[in-house]
Write a protein that holds these residues in place. Sequence first.
Motif, PDB file in Angstrom:
ATOM      1  N   SER A  37      -0.728   4.036  12.662  1.00 40.32           N
ATOM      2  CA  SER A  37      -1.235   3.316  11.491  1.00 40.32           C
ATOM      3  C   SER A  37      -2.760   3.245  11.506  1.00 40.32           C
ATOM      4  CB  SER A  37      -0.695   1.884  11.491  1.00 40.32           C
ATOM      5  OG  SER A  37       0.704   1.900  11.362  1.00 40.32           O
ATOM      6  N   ALA A  38      -3.310   3.067  10.320  1.00 42.79           N
ATOM      7  CA  ALA A  38      -4.742   2.775  10.204  1.00 42.79           C
ATOM      8  C   ALA A  38      -4.895   1.274  10.043  1.00 42.79           C
ATOM      9  CB  ALA A  38      -5.318   3.491   8.982  1.00 42.79           C
ATOM     10  N   THR A  39      -5.962   0.720  10.599  1.00 43.50           N
ATOM     11  CA  THR A  39      -6.199  -0.727  10.429  1.00 43.50           C
ATOM     12  C   THR A  39      -7.690  -1.029  10.404  1.00 43.50           C
ATOM     13  OG1 THR A  39      -5.737  -2.950  11.237  1.00 43.50           O
ATOM     14  CG2 THR A  39      -6.082  -1.267  12.911  1.00 43.50           C
ATOM     15  N   THR A  40      -8.006  -2.128   9.710  1.00 44.28           N
ATOM     16  CA  THR A  40      -9.401  -2.586   9.681  1.00 44.28           C
ATOM     17  C   THR A  40      -9.650  -3.638  10.757  1.00 44.28           C
ATOM     18  OG1 THR A  40      -8.858  -4.324   8.097  1.00 44.28           O
ATOM     19  CG2 THR A  40      -9.606  -2.213   7.194  1.00 44.28           C
ATOM     20  N   ARG A  41      -8.599  -4.043  11.483  1.00 40.81           N
ATOM     21  CA  ARG A  41      -8.855  -5.058  12.509  1.00 40.81           C
ATOM     22  C   ARG A  41      -9.548  -4.403  13.712  1.00 40.81           C
ATOM     23  NH1 ARG A  41      -6.028  -4.723  17.063  1.00 40.81           N
ATOM     24  NH2 ARG A  41      -3.759  -4.631  17.152  1.00 40.81           N
ATOM     25  N   GLU A  72       1.841   3.575   2.523  1.00 43.44           N
ATOM     26  CA  GLU A  72       2.007   2.144   2.239  1.00 43.44           C
ATOM     27  C   GLU A  72       0.850   1.431   2.892  1.00 43.44           C
ATOM     28  OE1 GLU A  72       2.813  -0.366   4.782  1.00 43.44           O
ATOM     29  OE2 GLU A  72       2.331   1.234   6.206  1.00 43.44           O
ATOM     30  N   TRP A  73       0.571   0.235   2.398  1.00 46.29           N
ATOM     31  CA  TRP A  73      -0.450  -0.586   3.055  1.00 46.29           C
ATOM     32  C   TRP A  73      -0.186  -2.054   2.753  1.00 46.29           C
ATOM     33  CZ3 TRP A  73      -3.608  -3.699   0.081  1.00 46.29           C
ATOM     34  CH2 TRP A  73      -3.680  -3.393  -1.287  1.00 46.29           C
ATOM     35  N   ALA A  74      -0.781  -2.932   3.580  1.00 45.35           N
ATOM     36  CA  ALA A  74      -0.634  -4.370   3.384  1.00 45.35           C
ATOM     37  C   ALA A  74      -1.836  -5.072   3.987  1.00 45.35           C
ATOM     38  CB  ALA A  74       0.652  -4.859   4.037  1.00 45.35           C
ATOM     39  N   GLU A  75      -2.083  -6.279   3.473  1.00 47.19           N
ATOM     40  CA  GLU A  75      -3.143  -7.100   4.054  1.00 47.19           C
ATOM     41  C   GLU A  75      -2.472  -8.245   4.801  1.00 47.19           C
ATOM     42  OE1 GLU A  75      -5.875  -8.731   1.193  1.00 47.19           O
ATOM     43  OE2 GLU A  75      -7.025  -9.779   2.744  1.00 47.19           O
ATOM     44  N   VAL A  76      -2.819  -8.418   6.061  1.00 50.62           N
ATOM     45  CA  VAL A  76      -2.241  -9.501   6.864  1.00 50.62           C
ATOM     46  C   VAL A  76      -3.384 -10.298   7.478  1.00 50.62           C
ATOM     47  CG1 VAL A  76      -0.661 -10.086   8.754  1.00 50.62           C
ATOM     48  CG2 VAL A  76      -0.264  -8.014   7.415  1.00 50.62           C
ATOM     49  N   TYR A  77      -3.480 -11.579   7.119  1.00 44.88           N
ATOM     50  CA  TYR A  77      -4.549 -12.456   7.617  1.00 44.88           C
ATOM     51  C   TYR A  77      -5.923 -11.786   7.506  1.00 44.88           C
ATOM     52  CZ  TYR A  77      -0.687 -15.133   9.633  1.00 44.88           C
ATOM     53  OH  TYR A  77       0.457 -15.839   9.807  1.00 44.88           O
ATOM     54  N   GLY A  78      -6.204 -11.175   6.362  1.00 43.69           N
ATOM     55  CA  GLY A  78      -7.540 -10.618   6.125  1.00 43.69           C
ATOM     56  C   GLY A  78      -7.762  -9.220   6.684  1.00 43.69           C
ATOM     57  N   THR A  83      -0.281   3.248   6.454  1.00 41.26           N
ATOM     58  CA  THR A  83       0.231   4.499   7.040  1.00 41.26           C
ATOM     59  C   THR A  83      -0.407   5.686   6.333  1.00 41.26           C
ATOM     60  OG1 THR A  83       2.357   3.427   7.422  1.00 41.26           O
ATOM     61  CG2 THR A  83       2.321   5.830   7.501  1.00 41.26           C
ATOM     62  N   PRO A  84      -1.311   6.411   7.022  1.00 40.27           N
ATOM     63  CA  PRO A  84      -1.953   7.566   6.387  1.00 40.27           C
ATOM     64  C   PRO A  84      -0.925   8.667   6.105  1.00 40.27           C
ATOM     65  CG  PRO A  84      -3.099   6.902   8.404  1.00 40.27           C
ATOM     66  CD  PRO A  84      -1.785   6.193   8.392  1.00 40.27           C
ATOM     67  N   CYS A  85      -0.990   9.211   4.879  1.00 38.32           N
ATOM     68  CA  CYS A  85      -0.062  10.276   4.469  1.00 38.32           C
ATOM     69  C   CYS A  85      -0.240  11.558   5.267  1.00 38.32           C
ATOM     70  CB  CYS A  85      -0.343  10.722   3.020  1.00 38.32           C
ATOM     71  SG  CYS A  85       0.202   9.623   1.758  1.00 38.32           S
ATOM     72  N   ARG A  86      -1.510  11.960   5.407  1.00 40.32           N
ATOM     73  CA  ARG A  86      -1.791  13.345   5.769  1.00 40.32           C
ATOM     74  C   ARG A  86      -1.108  13.798   7.061  1.00 40.32           C
ATOM     75  NH1 ARG A  86      -7.886  14.633   6.057  1.00 40.32           N
ATOM     76  NH2 ARG A  86      -7.857  13.100   4.374  1.00 40.32           N
ATOM     77  N   GLN A  87      -1.278  12.949   8.111  1.00 37.41           N
ATOM     78  CA  GLN A  87      -0.705  13.325   9.409  1.00 37.41           C
ATOM     79  C   GLN A  87       0.820  13.390   9.328  1.00 37.41           C
ATOM     80  OE1 GLN A  87      -0.419  10.340  12.281  1.00 37.41           O
ATOM     81  NE2 GLN A  87      -0.298  11.713  14.039  1.00 37.41           N
TER      82      GLN A  87
END
Lengths: 204, 204
Positions: A37-41, A72-78, A83-87
Amino acid sequence: MAKEGILLVLSGPSGAGKGTICQELLRTYPGLHYSISATTRKARVGEEHGVNYWFVSHDEFQNMIQDDELLEWAEVYGNFYGTPCRQVKQLLNDGKDVVLEIDAQGATQIKRKFPQGVFVYIAPPSLDELANRIHKRGTDSLDAIKNRLSCANNELSYVHNYNYVVVNDKVQVATNKVAAIITAEKCQVVRNCNIVKEILTNIK
Amino acid sequence: MAKEGILLVLSGPSGAGKGTICQELLRTYPGLHYSISATTRKARVGEEHGVNYWFVSHDEFQNMIQDDELLEWAEVYGNFYGTPCRQVKQLLNDGKDVVLEIDAQGATQIKRKFPQGVFVYIAPPSLDELANRIHKRGTDSLDAIKNRLSCANNELSYVHNYNYVVVNDKVQVATNKVAAIITAEKCQVVRNCNIVKEILTNIK
């Protein structure tokens, strides 16, 4: 051209054991890949970019959303998770199978974009047993436990969206069932157009 | 109430190996039952009523057809063969799985009456390999071989009617795939209304 791989989506409430089953599958099912997964945390100590997550900035994540690069993507506690498609698509095109461990809302998004995925719901033997397992972890406060159980109820209400339900009474038995599901799906006539075409064109 | 068992229908051309796979499954898959056909042909030496076939008279067979007691039937060289409903339905109601080894026309009849059956097509690795296998048996005359291959062509044209196709390259691998198909089908959400209902009613 290689036959397209299977996208296996595993969901289930916290405590149902989907993480353990996922790890067991990756250890034992030949050629199964895990989608990162990709994440900003921020990365925690010991976590590696490209191993545990793809760690990206908020801007990079927003670009991925706008460019439709996420299954798909979601925001959890900021923090954002997706899930990146390409890979995933590259692996599937190469005939490799991919497993995703994801919540019910994420699975619903993926089903819209990728209906040929195989959606497996891991259920606890009972809600009492689920509560027991969450208590036994001993890492959560009472409020956290209540929150987990409330989330579990929400997750459970999605079971109808799935193709399969596997009750996780014993991890090894449940893992074998999920492995059987992958094997069976690979034999579906609709996934074997090449074999069927070959059979039909060879008829003399 | 026990969960209804799976009706597994195995087809495939002569020489594809469905008989061997069926025997292997019965030997290794827990609780799988074989459906005994009814026939008007005379018992051969060593054949037993209720073991190899239910041996019945022409009149009895005609009555079974009229009373809709057969899941499917066919006439082959003046003899009638058919699958009695009652025993199969009783086993399925008791939660037992039943396997039928049957030709494509019979499978088509069953699919009309029993669409929840699991229809698996056993395919040879290639038509050349199929011809080899039939030749190697060494028991058939050239005319009989030609006839078998012509029937095989007819059987192969039905592959689209099935849910699954299993290429029988190695018997053990193919048997494991069919076993996985039974296991996976038992996990389908549509076959687990009781579990799903229980999950949903227990949500607090």
